[in-house]
Motif scaffolding. Structure first.
Motif, PDB file in Angstrom:
ATOM      1  N   HIS A 129       0.831  -1.202   0.000  1.00  0.00           N
ATOM      2  CA  HIS A 129       0.000   0.000   0.000  1.00  0.00           C
ATOM      3  C   HIS A 129       0.872   1.262   0.000  1.00  0.00           C
ATOM      4  O   HIS A 129       2.097   1.189   0.078  1.00  0.00           O
ATOM      5  N   LYS A 130       0.203   2.398  -0.068  1.00  0.00           N
ATOM      6  CA  LYS A 130       0.900   3.678   0.040  1.00  0.00           C
ATOM      7  C   LYS A 130       1.650   3.727   1.377  1.00  0.00           C
ATOM      8  O   LYS A 130       1.184   3.189   2.372  1.00  0.00           O
ATOM      9  N   THR A 131       2.788   4.386   1.375  1.00  0.00           N
ATOM     10  CA  THR A 131       3.636   4.395   2.571  1.00  0.00           C
ATOM     11  C   THR A 131       2.931   4.963   3.798  1.00  0.00           C
ATOM     12  O   THR A 131       3.186   4.528   4.925  1.00  0.00           O
TER      13      THR A 131
ATOM     14  N   ARG B  87       0.009   4.439   4.691  1.00  0.00           N
ATOM     15  CA  ARG B  87      -0.976   3.476   5.213  1.00  0.00           C
ATOM     16  C   ARG B  87      -0.306   2.257   5.849  1.00  0.00           C
ATOM     17  O   ARG B  87      -0.977   1.318   6.238  1.00  0.00           O
ATOM     18  N   TRP B  88       0.987   2.300   5.991  1.00  0.00           N
ATOM     19  CA  TRP B  88       1.686   1.106   6.460  1.00  0.00           C
ATOM     20  C   TRP B  88       1.500   0.864   7.956  1.00  0.00           C
ATOM     21  O   TRP B  88       1.153   1.752   8.712  1.00  0.00           O
TER      22      TRP B  88
ATOM     23  N   ASN C  36       0.565  -8.813  -1.373  1.00  0.00           N
ATOM     24  CA  ASN C  36      -0.480  -7.926  -1.859  1.00  0.00           C
ATOM     25  C   ASN C  36      -1.830  -8.623  -1.668  1.00  0.00           C
ATOM     26  O   ASN C  36      -2.050  -9.720  -2.191  1.00  0.00           O
TER      27      ASN C  36
ATOM     28  N   THR D  40       0.946  -4.524   3.546  1.00  0.00           N
ATOM     29  CA  THR D  40       1.792  -3.629   4.348  1.00  0.00           C
ATOM     30  C   THR D  40       1.014  -2.792   5.363  1.00  0.00           C
ATOM     31  O   THR D  40       1.614  -2.140   6.209  1.00  0.00           O
ATOM     32  N   ASN D  41      -0.321  -2.826   5.297  1.00  0.00           N
ATOM     33  CA  ASN D  41      -1.137  -2.095   6.269  1.00  0.00           C
ATOM     34  C   ASN D  41      -1.632  -3.010   7.388  1.00  0.00           C
ATOM     35  O   ASN D  41      -2.452  -2.611   8.212  1.00  0.00           O
TER      36      ASN D  41
ATOM     37  N   LYS E 246      10.794   1.314  -0.905  1.00  0.00           N
ATOM     38  CA  LYS E 246       9.693   2.185  -1.300  1.00  0.00           C
ATOM     39  C   LYS E 246       9.833   2.493  -2.790  1.00  0.00           C
ATOM     40  O   LYS E 246      10.940   2.654  -3.303  1.00  0.00           O
TER      41      LYS E 246
ATOM     42  N   SER F 167       4.801   3.999  -2.576  1.00  0.00           N
ATOM     43  CA  SER F 167       4.243   2.765  -2.021  1.00  0.00           C
ATOM     44  C   SER F 167       5.354   1.850  -1.521  1.00  0.00           C
ATOM     45  O   SER F 167       6.507   1.947  -1.961  1.00  0.00           O
ATOM     46  N   HIS F 168       5.022   0.988  -0.608  1.00  0.00           N
ATOM     47  CA  HIS F 168       5.986   0.024  -0.109  1.00  0.00           C
ATOM     48  C   HIS F 168       6.057  -1.189  -1.025  1.00  0.00           C
ATOM     49  O   HIS F 168       5.060  -1.598  -1.617  1.00  0.00           O
TER      50      HIS F 168
END
Length: 238
Positions: free
Chosen positions: A19-21, A23-24, A205, A191-192, A35, A39-40
């Motif tokens: 996800h976007k960094t 939102r981790w 993912n 990643t969240n 990164k 995003s991660h």
């Protein structure tokens, strides 16, 4: 282990896209490679290791004639999870997770018993003999409605050997109930996610259909391998 993981397949399926960094979840740090574009990127070497551990566990569990409950109520996972469960003859939840599905089995079990009873009476013609067409239609509508909620767990024992969750954030209620009962959890963790209480976290993912399908394929192969290893003498064990 019979089920081997191919890192190239993971790459091609986009399993590494997180996800976007912003939102981790910090607990996922050990599984993040880098990164890219805000995003991660998930470290797929870690994914391979964790997935192989999970597959070995699933093989062992099924080999002991225990059930695997597959859970995936997120839109992009529903069809994949349902087909996986049906192909492997395992219980599943792909619609709404009802509170108490694991922790309040007496109530859930009573609902399933009612559903099965109605289905048997419908199939035997008992309802058609006792009621008019409109009433029979209403019984059928009740059966259809209940099957949406309970159809996947009609054959579920009160305590499955493991719960496999395709998105531990989206289906956190399933995770909470499994934790409360001390059931092992195999969970796909993007990643969240917080992997802390997941017995076998798989960094991957959890949005891409190709990645979810690949995970389902691996899970399915592990279940079938486990079935092949099970002892005939244990077939009737619960």
């Amino acid at each position: 282990m019979a089920t081997e993981v191919d890192i190239k397949q993971l790459l091609e399926a986009g399993a590494h896209f997180g996800h976007k960094t912003e939102r981790w979840h910090p607990k996922m740090a050990p599984y993040i490679h880098s990164k890219r574009g805000g995003s991660h990127i998930i470290d797929l070497t870690k994914t391979v290791t964790k997935l192989e551990e999970a597959l070995s566990f699933l093989e062992e569990t099924v080999g002991k004639n225990k059930q695997i409950l597959f859970v995936g109520t997120k839109r992009q996972a529903q069809d994949i999870v349902k087909k996986l469960a049906q192909d492997t003859n395992q219980p599943y939840v792909t619609e709404r997770w009802l509170g108490g599905m694991l922790t309040n089995w007496n109530t859930i079990g009573a609902q399933i018993k009612h559903l099965v009873d109605l289905e048997e009476k419908m199939a035997s013609g008992e309802l058609a003999n006792k009621f008019n067409k409109l009433e029979v239609q209403r019984f059928q509508e009740e059966i259809d409605s209940m099957n949406i909620l309970y159809g996947g767990i009609k054959e579920l024992n009160a305590r499955p050997g493991a719960v496999v969750v395709f998105d531990v954030v989206h289906d956190q209620n399933a995770v909470k109930e499994a934790i409360k009962l001390g059931l092992p959890i195999v969970g796909i963790c993007d990643t969240n996610s917080n992997p802390t209480n997941i017995t076998y976290p798989i960094p991957c993912n959890d949005d891409a259909i190709k990645a979810l399908q690949l995970m389902a394929d691996y899970f399915g192969a592990a279940v079938q391998t486990g079935k092949a290893k099970s002892k005939p003498a244990d077939k009737d064990e619960k």
